[in-house]
Write an enzyme that holds these catalytic residues in place. Structure first.
Site, mmCIF file in Angstrom:
data_model
loop_
_atom_site.group_PDB
_atom_site.id
_atom_site.type_symbol
_atom_site.label_atom_id
_atom_site.label_comp_id
_atom_site.label_asym_id
_atom_site.label_seq_id
_atom_site.Cartn_x
_atom_site.Cartn_y
_atom_site.Cartn_z
ATOM 1 N N ASP A 71 -30.818 45.833 -14.480
ATOM 2 C CA ASP A 71 -31.174 47.240 -14.676
ATOM 3 C C ASP A 71 -31.138 47.664 -16.143
ATOM 4 O OD1 ASP A 71 -30.683 50.233 -14.764
ATOM 5 O OD2 ASP A 71 -30.925 49.961 -12.602
ATOM 6 N N SER A 90 -35.027 51.845 -15.674
ATOM 7 C CA SER A 90 -34.701 51.823 -14.254
ATOM 8 C C SER A 90 -35.687 52.682 -13.460
ATOM 9 C CB SER A 90 -33.252 52.254 -14.049
ATOM 10 O OG SER A 90 -32.800 51.920 -12.754
#
Length: 300
Positions: free
Chosen positions: A154, A40
């Site tokens: 993510d 991320s």
């Protein structure tokens, strides 16, 4: 003494600005970052460092005023998310050109999650921008990234603390930054007199919560102060990431863990980047001093 560092950069939204501070503290101490694994926001900071543009990225994000974060959000009405995520990356391309991961100065691994097959996706080659865009696709906030028939979200969903995929030699010192530490936030001294929240960021959260509420034909219960959709999703991910990170730390036992309190910032609090960078330096210094005191780290 100088050490070769294998650096793990975890997921955690705007708290990832602390990653910059950690890197700066490592360099100040004369250490050599030999490889990086990022999930991320960790993929963005790791990618910027490996591409040699971290200082430019820092200047850019530290220039944000109260509403700049809001202006970078390309809102859409979609069942898959409310932010496309391309506008921010287009702005970054002005000083951060795309390149192939395999051509970067140091080995880099970026984590994404194939949400359809529930599988981890590890980017070690191909477009750096594609990998970063996939890795920051927070479910229900950013739209997923489509690649080769995969719907990728993510990296923090499946591996927020990618200590298991880092490219590391036996003598490398394994340093991991945990952005989801449940402990108290110790604000840097120089920022203690400043307000911790700004109206601009509050407006971002209010806007997203209202959009979600109208999309699902619900409303935010202000009287009972229930969480809006945005806060519910992000805080649920924090719980997941905290528990997964705890297990990974126990299993892989990094030489140094830099703990960044999850209370330091919300997901989109990039307007506080200067403070978070300083906080990263502060906590990296503490962690390295403590690790060295307990047991001398390997030398190069």
């Amino acid at each position: 003494m100088k050490q070769n560092i294998a650096l793990v950069l975890s997921s955690g939204g705007a708290r990832g600005m602390a990653h910059i501070g950690v890197i700066e503290e490592l360099e100040r101490r004369g250490h050599h970052i030999k490889s990086i694994a990022g999930s991320s926001i960790g993929s963005v900071i790791g990618g910027a460092y490996a591409a040699g543009v971290l200082e430019k990225y820092k200047e850019w994000v530290c220039s944000f005023d109260k509403m700049d974060v809001f202006k970078l959000m390309d809102f859409i009405v979609s069942r898959n998310g409310f932010i496309r995520g391309d506008k921010m990356l287009m702005e970054m391309k002005k000083f951060f050109p795309d390149s192939n991961i395999e051509d970067l100065s140091i080995p880099l691994a970026i984590i994404g999650a194939n949400i359809t097959n529930h599988e981890e996706v590890i980017f070690r080659e191909g477009s750096l921008y594609e990998a970063m865009r996939a890795s920051i696709s927070v479910p229900s906030i950013f739209t997923p990234y489509m690649k080769d028939g995969m719907e990728i979200v993510d990296g923090g969903v499946i591996n927020p603390f990618p200590v298991d995929v880092i490219d590391r030699d036996a003598n490398d010192t394994l340093v991991a930054v945990n952005l989801n530490y449940p402990g108290k936030y110790e604000r840097p001294e120089k920022f203690k007199d400043q307000l911790q929240e700004y109206n601009g960021y509050g407006k971002i959260k209010e806007f997203i919560n209202e959009k979600w509420s109208s999309f699902f034909n619900t409303h935010t219960d202000k009287k009972n102060k229930r969480l809006g959709f945005f806060d519910l999703i992000t805080q649920s991910m924090w719980v997941l990431q905290e528990k997964v990170t705890e297990m990974y730390i126990q299993q892989y036992q990094p030489d140094v863990v830099v703990n960044i309190s999850r209370y330091a910032s919300d997901t989109l609090g990039f307007h506080r980047s200067k403070e978070l960078i300083e906080y990263g330096k502060q906590e990296a210094g503490k962690a390295f001093d403590q690790a060295t005191k307990n047991q001398p780290l390997p030398k190069t």
